[in-house]
Scaffold this active site. Structure first.
Site, PDB file in Angstrom:
ATOM      1  N   CYS A  32     -12.079  32.195-133.496  1.00  0.00           N
ATOM      2  CA  CYS A  32     -11.187  32.787-132.208  1.00  0.00           C
ATOM      3  C   CYS A  32      -9.962  32.828-132.613  1.00  0.00           C
ATOM      4  CB  CYS A  32     -11.272  31.898-130.747  1.00  0.00           C
ATOM      5  SG  CYS A  32     -10.149  32.100-129.658  1.00  0.00           S
ATOM      6  N   CYS A  35      -7.299  31.399-130.425  1.00  0.00           N
ATOM      7  CA  CYS A  35      -7.243  29.820-130.105  1.00  0.00           C
ATOM      8  C   CYS A  35      -6.540  29.252-131.425  1.00  0.00           C
ATOM      9  CB  CYS A  35      -8.750  29.428-130.463  1.00  0.00           C
ATOM     10  SG  CYS A  35      -9.811  29.990-129.136  1.00  0.00           S
TER      11      CYS A  35
END
Length: 75
Positions: A32, A35
């Site tokens: 991600c 993230c």
């Protein structure tokens, strides 16, 4: 010094439920991008606020814990 803890299904009860102080938990995935971009900010916050426990859950490794928390997608 960071007070971040890797949260797993093994230590969740101790780290989150039984804590005597506030706990923030970040659910993330290695693939991600957002993230990974957020990680340094989360780390800095953990260093700036030692009175708070900062937990980190890798959703790829902790699928059961992620499902129990209602995580159905990562940005």
């Amino acid at each position: 010094m960071s007070n971040m803890i890797e949260v797993t299904d093994v230590n969740f009860e101790q780290v989150v439920v039984q804590s005597d102080r506030p706990v923030l938990v970040d659910f993330w995935a290695p693939w991600c991008g957002p993230c990974r971009q957020f990680a340094p900010t989360y780390e800095a916050a953990s260093e700036a606020h030692p009175e708070i426990t900062f937990g980190s859950v890798n959703t790829e490794e902790q699928q059961q814990l992620s499902a129990a928390a209602g995580i159905s997608s990562i940005p």
